[in-house]
Design a protein around this motif. Structure first.
Motif, mmCIF file in Angstrom:
data_model
loop_
_atom_site.group_PDB
_atom_site.id
_atom_site.type_symbol
_atom_site.label_atom_id
_atom_site.label_comp_id
_atom_site.label_asym_id
_atom_site.label_seq_id
_atom_site.Cartn_x
_atom_site.Cartn_y
_atom_site.Cartn_z
ATOM 1 N N GLY A 69 1.194 -24.881 -35.320
ATOM 2 C CA GLY A 69 2.564 -25.062 -35.774
ATOM 3 C C GLY A 69 2.581 -25.915 -37.020
ATOM 4 O O GLY A 69 1.570 -26.523 -37.398
ATOM 5 N N TRP A 70 3.721 -25.954 -37.659
ATOM 6 C CA TRP A 70 3.891 -26.691 -38.907
ATOM 7 C C TRP A 70 4.354 -28.124 -38.656
ATOM 8 O O TRP A 70 5.122 -28.377 -37.739
ATOM 9 C CB TRP A 70 4.969 -26.024 -39.760
ATOM 10 C CG TRP A 70 4.649 -24.656 -40.238
ATOM 11 C CD1 TRP A 70 4.937 -23.477 -39.605
ATOM 12 C CD2 TRP A 70 4.010 -24.296 -41.466
ATOM 13 N NE1 TRP A 70 4.516 -22.418 -40.359
ATOM 14 C CE2 TRP A 70 3.942 -22.894 -41.514
ATOM 15 C CE3 TRP A 70 3.493 -25.034 -42.531
ATOM 16 C CZ2 TRP A 70 3.380 -22.202 -42.582
ATOM 17 C CZ3 TRP A 70 2.929 -24.349 -43.585
ATOM 18 C CH2 TRP A 70 2.877 -22.950 -43.614
ATOM 19 N N TYR A 71 3.912 -29.052 -39.490
ATOM 20 C CA TYR A 71 4.570 -30.343 -39.596
ATOM 21 C C TYR A 71 5.843 -30.125 -40.408
ATOM 22 O O TYR A 71 5.935 -29.180 -41.202
ATOM 23 C CB TYR A 71 3.657 -31.374 -40.271
ATOM 24 C CG TYR A 71 2.680 -32.024 -39.318
ATOM 25 C CD1 TYR A 71 2.940 -33.276 -38.779
ATOM 26 C CD2 TYR A 71 1.509 -31.377 -38.939
ATOM 27 C CE1 TYR A 71 2.046 -33.883 -37.900
ATOM 28 C CE2 TYR A 71 0.621 -31.967 -38.055
ATOM 29 C CZ TYR A 71 0.891 -33.220 -37.539
ATOM 30 O OH TYR A 71 0.011 -33.802 -36.662
ATOM 31 N N ALA A 72 6.827 -30.988 -40.234
ATOM 32 C CA ALA A 72 8.152 -30.797 -40.829
ATOM 33 C C ALA A 72 8.145 -30.706 -42.354
ATOM 34 O O ALA A 72 9.017 -30.073 -42.937
ATOM 35 C CB ALA A 72 9.095 -31.919 -40.381
ATOM 36 N N ASP A 73 7.154 -31.313 -43.001
ATOM 37 C CA ASP A 73 7.110 -31.277 -44.463
ATOM 38 C C ASP A 73 6.481 -29.997 -45.014
ATOM 39 O O ASP A 73 6.462 -29.780 -46.226
ATOM 40 C CB ASP A 73 6.381 -32.499 -45.012
ATOM 41 C CG ASP A 73 4.920 -32.575 -44.569
ATOM 42 O OD1 ASP A 73 4.430 -31.665 -43.865
ATOM 43 O OD2 ASP A 73 4.263 -33.573 -44.934
ATOM 44 N N VAL A 101 2.970 -16.712 -36.116
ATOM 45 C CA VAL A 101 3.138 -17.988 -35.416
ATOM 46 C C VAL A 101 4.513 -18.566 -35.738
ATOM 47 O O VAL A 101 5.325 -18.778 -34.855
ATOM 48 C CB VAL A 101 2.015 -18.982 -35.779
ATOM 49 C CG1 VAL A 101 2.240 -20.315 -35.090
ATOM 50 C CG2 VAL A 101 0.653 -18.404 -35.406
ATOM 51 N N ASP A 102 4.778 -18.804 -37.024
ATOM 52 C CA ASP A 102 6.075 -19.355 -37.420
ATOM 53 C C ASP A 102 6.166 -19.409 -38.940
ATOM 54 O O ASP A 102 5.161 -19.580 -39.626
ATOM 55 C CB ASP A 102 6.250 -20.765 -36.846
ATOM 56 C CG ASP A 102 7.704 -21.175 -36.728
ATOM 57 O OD1 ASP A 102 8.595 -20.369 -37.028
ATOM 58 O OD2 ASP A 102 7.946 -22.323 -36.315
ATOM 59 N N PHE A 103 7.397 -19.285 -39.431
ATOM 60 C CA PHE A 103 7.635 -19.499 -40.850
ATOM 61 C C PHE A 103 7.566 -20.991 -41.145
ATOM 62 O O PHE A 103 7.823 -21.820 -40.276
ATOM 63 C CB PHE A 103 9.018 -18.977 -41.251
ATOM 64 C CG PHE A 103 9.061 -17.497 -41.514
ATOM 65 C CD1 PHE A 103 8.704 -16.987 -42.756
ATOM 66 C CD2 PHE A 103 9.460 -16.611 -40.530
ATOM 67 C CE1 PHE A 103 8.749 -15.627 -43.008
ATOM 68 C CE2 PHE A 103 9.513 -15.242 -40.765
ATOM 69 C CZ PHE A 103 9.148 -14.753 -42.015
ATOM 70 N N ALA A 104 7.253 -21.323 -42.399
ATOM 71 C CA ALA A 104 7.258 -22.715 -42.830
ATOM 72 C C ALA A 104 8.641 -23.307 -42.577
ATOM 73 O O ALA A 104 9.645 -22.611 -42.670
ATOM 74 C CB ALA A 104 6.892 -22.801 -44.309
ATOM 75 N N PRO A 105 8.698 -24.608 -42.254
ATOM 76 C CA PRO A 105 9.960 -25.225 -41.836
ATOM 77 C C PRO A 105 10.896 -25.628 -42.981
ATOM 78 O O PRO A 105 11.861 -26.339 -42.756
ATOM 79 C CB PRO A 105 9.485 -26.461 -41.073
ATOM 80 C CG PRO A 105 8.205 -26.826 -41.732
ATOM 81 C CD PRO A 105 7.560 -25.519 -42.109
ATOM 82 N N LEU A 106 10.623 -25.174 -44.187
ATOM 83 C CA LEU A 106 11.430 -25.570 -45.336
ATOM 84 C C LEU A 106 12.295 -24.401 -45.799
ATOM 85 O O LEU A 106 11.816 -23.269 -45.920
ATOM 86 C CB LEU A 106 10.527 -26.021 -46.485
ATOM 87 C CG LEU A 106 9.529 -27.122 -46.124
ATOM 88 C CD1 LEU A 106 8.558 -27.349 -47.266
ATOM 89 C CD2 LEU A 106 10.256 -28.402 -45.764
ATOM 90 N N GLU A 107 13.546 -24.676 -46.090
ATOM 91 C CA GLU A 107 14.466 -23.650 -46.564
ATOM 92 C C GLU A 107 13.918 -23.020 -47.846
ATOM 93 O O GLU A 107 13.480 -23.714 -48.757
ATOM 94 C CB GLU A 107 15.837 -24.275 -46.827
ATOM 95 C CG GLU A 107 16.892 -23.266 -47.127
ATOM 96 C CD GLU A 107 17.972 -23.203 -46.064
ATOM 97 O OE1 GLU A 107 18.885 -22.425 -46.246
ATOM 98 O OE2 GLU A 107 17.879 -23.931 -45.056
#
Length: 186
Positions: A130-134, A82-88
């Motif tokens: 999907g992920w929330y930004a945090d 689906v997607d990688f987590a949104p944090l570097e």
């Protein structure tokens, strides 16, 4: 018929020319599925077993194509990135699986190979997520009784709460950087 090739492209310093390199090739079907926040890793869905309906996952280093990790649920069971987590630097990949015979979610820590099933505690099939930004919560669309509803799932507490309209059906949704949820609804 000619197999699959996945290439990675990098813009030159001038930004006008893209330099490409072969990242993955196989005679069976595959597709690019997700890119980590820092662009270092790419997830692909592949059917090296010969079953394109039930793909497995592979994460590669974008710089050189070296395999970081593989996840395969075996014959007759598919996985979708689906997607990688949104944090570097966050190595978590949100994955849709069908281990229970219906679309559900798990989180795969690509760095440690640990998988954690996401229990929404809801009837129905996961249609999208999907992920929330945090990186602490997920926005999940669930199909049930001919309707698609949205839910926020808190990963720390396991709490799932409804988001958005209670009637009609949601056709698409996304979490904005400020945490607002925007959706198409009828």
């Amino acid at each position: 018929d000619d197999g699959t090739q996945i290439h990675a492209f990098t813009l030159t310093d001038e930004g006008s020319t893209a330099v490409g390199r072969l990242l993955y090739a196989h005679e069976e079907d595959a597709g690019a599925a997700a890119l980590s926040q820092d662009g270092a890793w790419g997830a692909i869905e592949h059917s090296e077993r010969g079953d394109s309906r039930h793909p497995a996952l592979r994460v590669l280093q974008v710089a050189d194509g070296v395999v970081v990790a593989d996840l395969d649920d075996g014959a007759g069971l598919g996985l979708g990135a689906v997607d990688f987590a949104p944090l570097e630097g966050d190595a978590r990949l949100l994955v849709q699986h069908e281990r229970a015979g219906r679309p559900e979610l798990l989180i795969w820590n690509v760095a440690t190979a640990e998988t954690t099933l996401v229990d929404l505690g809801l009837p129905g099939d996961v249609a999208d997520a999907g992920w929330y930004a945090d990186g602490a919560s997920l926005l999940v669309a669930v199909d049930h009784e001919a309707r698609t509803r949205l839910y926020r799932h808190d990963l720390a507490t396991g709490t799932t709460v409804g988001v958005g309209p209670l009637d009609g059906t949601v056709s698409s949704a996304t979490v904005r950087p400020d945490g607002d949820v925007w959706f198409g609804w009828s």
